[in-house]
Design a protein around this motif. Sequence first.
Motif, PDB file in Angstrom:
ATOM      1  N   UNK A  54      40.536  48.949  41.530  1.00  0.00           N
ATOM      2  CA  UNK A  54      40.695  48.879  42.987  1.00  0.00           C
ATOM      3  C   UNK A  54      39.784  47.795  43.551  1.00  0.00           C
ATOM      4  N   UNK A  55      40.263  47.068  44.549  1.00  0.00           N
ATOM      5  CA  UNK A  55      39.396  46.073  45.191  1.00  0.00           C
ATOM      6  C   UNK A  55      38.187  46.752  45.839  1.00  0.00           C
ATOM      7  N   UNK A  56      37.071  46.072  45.767  1.00  0.00           N
ATOM      8  CA  UNK A  56      35.842  46.580  46.380  1.00  0.00           C
ATOM      9  C   UNK A  56      35.910  46.378  47.889  1.00  0.00           C
ATOM     10  N   UNK A  62      34.037  36.899  50.224  1.00  0.00           N
ATOM     11  CA  UNK A  62      34.338  36.670  48.809  1.00  0.00           C
ATOM     12  C   UNK A  62      33.966  35.282  48.309  1.00  0.00           C
ATOM     13  N   UNK A  63      34.350  34.246  49.008  1.00  0.00           N
ATOM     14  CA  UNK A  63      34.086  32.888  48.503  1.00  0.00           C
ATOM     15  C   UNK A  63      32.602  32.588  48.362  1.00  0.00           C
ATOM     16  N   UNK A  64      31.787  32.849  49.396  1.00  0.00           N
ATOM     17  CA  UNK A  64      30.354  32.585  49.220  1.00  0.00           C
ATOM     18  C   UNK A  64      29.724  33.445  48.124  1.00  0.00           C
ATOM     19  N   UNK A  65      30.137  34.699  48.021  1.00  0.00           N
ATOM     20  CA  UNK A  65      29.585  35.579  46.982  1.00  0.00           C
ATOM     21  C   UNK A  65      29.983  35.074  45.598  1.00  0.00           C
ATOM     22  N   UNK A  66      31.229  34.655  45.449  1.00  0.00           N
ATOM     23  CA  UNK A  66      31.710  34.127  44.167  1.00  0.00           C
ATOM     24  C   UNK A  66      30.942  32.866  43.793  1.00  0.00           C
ATOM     25  N   UNK A  67      30.800  31.953  44.741  1.00  0.00           N
ATOM     26  CA  UNK A  67      30.077  30.697  44.478  1.00  0.00           C
ATOM     27  C   UNK A  67      28.629  30.995  44.081  1.00  0.00           C
ATOM     28  N   UNK A  68      27.990  31.881  44.796  1.00  0.00           N
ATOM     29  CA  UNK A  68      26.601  32.243  44.501  1.00  0.00           C
ATOM     30  C   UNK A  68      26.484  32.849  43.103  1.00  0.00           C
ATOM     31  N   UNK A 123      43.434  39.363  40.525  1.00  0.00           N
ATOM     32  CA  UNK A 123      42.316  39.212  41.460  1.00  0.00           C
ATOM     33  C   UNK A 123      41.122  40.004  40.946  1.00  0.00           C
ATOM     34  N   UNK A 124      39.948  39.441  41.096  1.00  0.00           N
ATOM     35  CA  UNK A 124      38.714  40.151  40.752  1.00  0.00           C
ATOM     36  C   UNK A 124      38.441  41.170  41.860  1.00  0.00           C
ATOM     37  N   UNK A 125      37.945  42.361  41.535  1.00  0.00           N
ATOM     38  CA  UNK A 125      37.763  43.380  42.571  1.00  0.00           C
ATOM     39  C   UNK A 125      36.743  43.003  43.653  1.00  0.00           C
ATOM     40  N   UNK A 126      35.831  42.120  43.360  1.00  0.00           N
ATOM     41  CA  UNK A 126      34.834  41.701  44.349  1.00  0.00           C
ATOM     42  C   UNK A 126      35.084  40.285  44.841  1.00  0.00           C
ATOM     43  N   UNK A 127      35.376  39.367  43.906  1.00  0.00           N
ATOM     44  CA  UNK A 127      35.474  37.948  44.239  1.00  0.00           C
ATOM     45  C   UNK A 127      36.870  37.463  44.590  1.00  0.00           C
ATOM     46  N   UNK A 128      37.872  38.305  44.436  1.00  0.00           N
ATOM     47  CA  UNK A 128      39.238  37.909  44.772  1.00  0.00           C
ATOM     48  C   UNK A 128      39.852  37.005  43.710  1.00  0.00           C
ATOM     49  N   UNK A 129      40.774  36.144  44.141  1.00  0.00           N
ATOM     50  CA  UNK A 129      41.472  35.271  43.197  1.00  0.00           C
ATOM     51  C   UNK A 129      40.530  34.178  42.706  1.00  0.00           C
ATOM     52  N   UNK A 130      40.572  33.954  41.387  1.00  0.00           N
ATOM     53  CA  UNK A 130      39.694  32.970  40.763  1.00  0.00           C
ATOM     54  C   UNK A 130      40.493  32.102  39.803  1.00  0.00           C
ATOM     55  N   UNK A 131      39.980  30.920  39.553  1.00  0.00           N
ATOM     56  CA  UNK A 131      40.598  29.998  38.603  1.00  0.00           C
ATOM     57  C   UNK A 131      40.217  30.390  37.175  1.00  0.00           C
ATOM     58  N   UNK A 132      40.878  29.787  36.212  1.00  0.00           N
ATOM     59  CA  UNK A 132      40.538  30.021  34.807  1.00  0.00           C
ATOM     60  C   UNK A 132      39.077  29.644  34.543  1.00  0.00           C
ATOM     61  N   UNK A 133      38.644  28.508  35.065  1.00  0.00           N
ATOM     62  CA  UNK A 133      37.250  28.079  34.866  1.00  0.00           C
ATOM     63  C   UNK A 133      36.278  29.111  35.429  1.00  0.00           C
ATOM     64  N   UNK A 134      36.605  29.681  36.576  1.00  0.00           N
ATOM     65  CA  UNK A 134      35.740  30.698  37.180  1.00  0.00           C
ATOM     66  C   UNK A 134      35.716  31.977  36.338  1.00  0.00           C
ATOM     67  N   UNK A 135      36.881  32.400  35.830  1.00  0.00           N
ATOM     68  CA  UNK A 135      36.924  33.599  34.997  1.00  0.00           C
ATOM     69  C   UNK A 135      36.107  33.406  33.726  1.00  0.00           C
TER      70      UNK A 135
END
Length: 152
Positions: A54-56, A62-68, A123-135
């Motif tokens: 389930x999504x958090x 999401x974007x700033x948290x993912x980048x961080x 989609x990641x439950x916290x960070x949302x949709x991510x690219x292959x490089x991000x995964x």
Amino acid sequence: MKTLANPNDKAEILRRLQAVEPSSRRQWGRMTPHQMLCHLSDAFRSCLGERDVRPASRWIPRRPARWLALWVPIRWPRGVKGPPEWDPNAGGSAPREFESDKAGLEKLIDRLASSPADFQWPAHPIFGHMSQAEWLRLGYLHLDHHLRQFGE
């Protein structure tokens, strides 16, 4: 920056994973080494779209948290709770046989690292949709975090 896309980084992670034993002492947290293997396996199954999560709550952007989390070169904080679907004491997979569960995690790491470029990442439950490089970066960081938890 280290990633499972880099064969040397992946080999380093797999060497460290091999050093984990049922008797490995945790540096923080509550999980046992065996529970950690199951936690990581559940997370990788989610990455591969084989385990629903389930999504958090959306209380953080999401974007700033993912980048961080992915690109700022600091170690992740200890004690951050993940989804209950990854928690062996809640809705996650229960430990079965240590060496078998470790081998299963290794196979999941290999599958994630060799995913085709056109793979449809969930989609990641916290960070949302991510690219292959991000995964692949996230996979490395998650493994590194928990291997450090057990001194590896």
